[in-house]
Design an enzyme around this catalytic site. Structure first.
Site, PDB file in Angstrom:
ATOM      1  N   HIS A 169      -6.648   6.673  -0.045  1.00 52.31           N
ATOM      2  CA  HIS A 169      -7.707   6.202   0.857  1.00 52.31           C
ATOM      3  C   HIS A 169      -9.113   6.421   0.287  1.00 52.31           C
ATOM      4  CE1 HIS A 169      -9.076   5.956   5.358  1.00 52.31           C
ATOM      5  NE2 HIS A 169     -10.050   5.629   4.549  1.00 52.31           N
TER       6      HIS A 169
ATOM      7  N   HIS B  58     -17.914   9.698   4.791  1.00 51.80           N
ATOM      8  CA  HIS B  58     -16.648   9.208   4.226  1.00 51.80           C
ATOM      9  C   HIS B  58     -16.922   7.968   3.390  1.00 51.80           C
ATOM     10  CE1 HIS B  58     -12.688   7.524   3.816  1.00 51.80           C
ATOM     11  NE2 HIS B  58     -12.970   6.484   4.596  1.00 51.80           N
TER      12      HIS B  58
ATOM     13  N   GLU C  63     -12.850   5.447  12.198  1.00 50.26           N
ATOM     14  CA  GLU C  63     -12.548   6.840  11.848  1.00 50.26           C
ATOM     15  C   GLU C  63     -13.250   7.855  12.742  1.00 50.26           C
ATOM     16  OE1 GLU C  63     -10.117   6.992  10.163  1.00 50.26           O
ATOM     17  OE2 GLU C  63     -10.142   5.720   8.381  1.00 50.26           O
TER      18      GLU C  63
ATOM     19  N   TYR D 268     -16.337  23.871 -13.932  1.00 49.54           N
ATOM     20  CA  TYR D 268     -16.864  24.831 -12.941  1.00 49.54           C
ATOM     21  C   TYR D 268     -17.390  24.153 -11.685  1.00 49.54           C
ATOM     22  CZ  TYR D 268     -21.856  23.969 -13.770  1.00 49.54           C
ATOM     23  OH  TYR D 268     -23.104  23.401 -13.808  1.00 49.54           O
TER      24      TYR D 268
ATOM     25  N   HIS E 261     -15.096   5.297  -0.069  1.00 48.14           N
ATOM     26  CA  HIS E 261     -13.969   4.965  -0.937  1.00 48.14           C
ATOM     27  C   HIS E 261     -14.461   4.902  -2.386  1.00 48.14           C
ATOM     28  CE1 HIS E 261     -12.013   2.589   2.668  1.00 48.14           C
ATOM     29  NE2 HIS E 261     -12.215   3.864   2.929  1.00 48.14           N
TER      30      HIS E 261
ATOM     31  N   TYR F 136     -26.961  26.224  -5.102  1.00 50.48           N
ATOM     32  CA  TYR F 136     -26.866  25.393  -6.294  1.00 50.48           C
ATOM     33  C   TYR F 136     -26.857  23.903  -5.976  1.00 50.48           C
ATOM     34  CZ  TYR F 136     -25.325  24.145 -10.983  1.00 50.48           C
ATOM     35  OH  TYR F 136     -25.227  23.628 -12.233  1.00 50.48           O
TER      36      TYR F 136
HETATM   37  P1  13P Z   1     -15.103   1.407   9.690  1.00 58.02           P
HETATM   38  O1  13P Z   1     -15.933   0.187   9.332  1.00 58.02           O
HETATM   39  O2  13P Z   1     -14.319   1.183  10.976  1.00 58.02           O
HETATM   40  O3  13P Z   1     -15.946   2.648   9.702  1.00 58.02           O
HETATM   41  O4  13P Z   1     -13.984   1.567   8.587  1.00 58.02           O
HETATM   42  C1  13P Z   1     -14.293   1.774   7.248  1.00 58.02           C
HETATM   43  C2  13P Z   1     -13.363   2.760   6.610  1.00 58.02           C
HETATM   44  O5  13P Z   1     -13.707   3.251   5.542  1.00 58.02           O
HETATM   45  C3  13P Z   1     -12.087   3.132   7.229  1.00 58.02           C
HETATM   46  O6  13P Z   1     -11.546   4.258   6.621  1.00 58.02           O
END
Ligand code: 13P
Length: 233
Positions: free
Chosen positions: A159, A96, A77, A117, A98, A214
């Site tokens: 995702h 990022h 990414e 809120y 999941h 905050y």
């Molecule tokens: P990477 O290990 O390549 O960072 O991929 C993990 C991921 O969450 C892809 O969206």
């Protein structure tokens, strides 16, 4: 921003620590997730497909904004990390993951409304969900940039989520808040679509959050206008 090699070594260690905290806080697992931090010449980013419990500071990858890198293969990414860091001079960290409930909502392409809120912590009346695109593509990066307009976080369709920060600490804090809020929203939806706070109330909430920094402890400039630290005797 200029860094000495000592600063860079410290930054690498702090990134590994933050990655491990992503896992221990329950918002990430396995080889999911990635993290980047702006540097003087580009950014440092997690390598692709390396679990955080075995990742060391030396495994982090140095990238330039032209997409060239030194070290291991960067996160798949890297495009959205690069584009967000380039596009958003107000932040220095892109996280990022999941996380379960944010991803549950993202699987249904749900935008988080101002049902609570705390939706305001991302800087607006909603936390948008970016349109789906294949992982690692420029299309995904373009969709994320759009969903993050005027916001510090977004969901990514089918995702996960992206949270931004000035610091590693604040980006991690926000990612955990987005996950908590998502969990509350999924729970609230079991009783039907909850009512939303009106825009003028959300304006007050967001202004109050900005004034108080905050959720970010310690309050960097002490602008909570009601309570004041007591003066020393
Ligand atoms: P990477 O290990 O390549 O960072 O991929 C993990 C991921 O969450 C892809 O969206």
């Amino acid at each position: 921003m200029t860094e000495t090699s000592t600063d860079m070594a410290a930054l690498r260690r702090e990134m590994v620590e933050t990655c491990r905290r992503m896992n221990s806080s329950g918002i990430n697992q396995g080889t999911a997730g990635n993290l980047s931090v702006r540097t003087a010449t580009g950014f440092l980013i997690t390598p692709s497909s390396l679990p955080y419990d075995v990742m060391t500071p030396d495994d982090l990858v140095e990238m330039d904004f032209d997409g060239t890198y030194v070290g291991r293969r960067p996160s798949s990414e890297w495009r959205f990390h690069r584009d967000i860091l380039k596009n958003r001079q107000d932040i220095d960290v892109v996280l990022h993951c999941h996380s379960m409930y944010a991803t549950t909502l993202a699987c249904h392409h749900r935008t988080i409304p101002s049902f609570h809120y705390m939706t305001g912590i991302a800087g607006g009346t909603t936390i948008r969900c970016a349109e789906y695109a294949t992982f690692g593509t420029q299309a995904l990066s373009d969709n994320a940039i759009k969903a993050l307009e005027g916001r510090m976080a977004c969901l990514l369709g089918q995702h996960g989520q992206i949270s931004l920060g000035k610091t590693l600490e604040s980006a991690l804090w926000l990612a955990i808040e987005v996950e908590t809020l998502s969990r509350m929203y999924v729970q609230a939806l079991t009783l039907g679509e909850p009512p939303v706070l009106p825009d003028d109330e959300m304006e007050r909430v967001i202004a109050q959050m900005k004034r108080m920094s905050y959720g970010l402890a310690p309050d960097p400039d002490g602008t909570n206008d009601v309570a004041r630290p007591r003066a020393a005797d």
